[in-house]
Design a protein around this motif. Sequence first.
Motif: not given
Length: 300
Positions: A92-99, A114-118, A208-214, A232-235
């Motif tokens: 989680r720490k690594l993801w927060n830095i890499a995001r 949008l969001y990412s889940v390990a 996994d990352i969840i993403m949308v067409n900009k 998304a933040a809650k998800a």
Amino acid sequence: TKWDMPTPYPDSNFHTKNDQWFADQVKQATGGKLDIVIHSNGSLIKMPEITRAVQSGQVNIGEILMSVLSNSDPIFGVDSIPFLAPNYQAARKLWNIARPYVAKRLEQRGITLLYSVAWQPQGIYTKKPITSTADLKDTKFRTYSPTTSEFAKLIGAVPTTVQAPDVPQAFLTGLVDAMITSSATGVDTQAWDYLKHYYNVQAFLPLDIIMVNKSAFDALDAKTRKSIKEIAAKAEEKGWATSSAANNDLLKTMSRHGIHVEAPNAKLKQELDAIGKQMADDWAKKAGSDGAAILAAFRK
Ligand code: PCA
């Protein structure tokens, strides 16, 4: 408006359930105006093509395993360096830095993150018992990303990329004899039907990352965009919590079905650690100043 959402994993998988929660919340928040329809298990679009589909607007939203993009840019493989961040807290720490680095690269492709889940920590599945990497030499090893293929090569195995829905068939037909993946994918694919051993090496927690067409996202009104971002933040919170909470039960499910769930012995662990170090060095060489900045912030 209806948005089709291709996802790579089955309905029973915790990522897919989390996406469904996200879609339900968005529908509710928009009073039914935005209806996200999930097409799970690669049924609409197979995982390797989902990024391009979102980028081109063929679909407006989708889910992928982030590290499948690591050939195009090593930053997308930051989550898959063995033993760099091998538990939830570190990952989680690594993801927060890499995001922000990941989000910027996606934006350049016309995609909004949008969001990412390990996933749960990755372990090694085999048909036969193993005591060291020598036992994996020349085995046909199922992989799911450029980084796991590199890992397979370093242990002396022969990587074969197989998408998650095709895993049981690949084992049953002898295309592969071993793999690295999570407890969830072991259970999703009923690994007990085609192998006997799980070594709980806890190498890394891929995202996994969840993403949308900009353009599609930016075309929504400000209120809707804000509420999607909040959901998304809650998800993301919910997804990480579920991933972690489910791990023990998933391991128990495998044991109950006859898979020997074991910790790796000292020799195997030591050999895998050395491979992790090498992969970390190789990654640092490829990943440039952004990679160096991520590693420095993570190690601080
Ligand atoms: N399951 C996915 C990717 C990582 C994981 O744990 C798979 O095996 O394809």
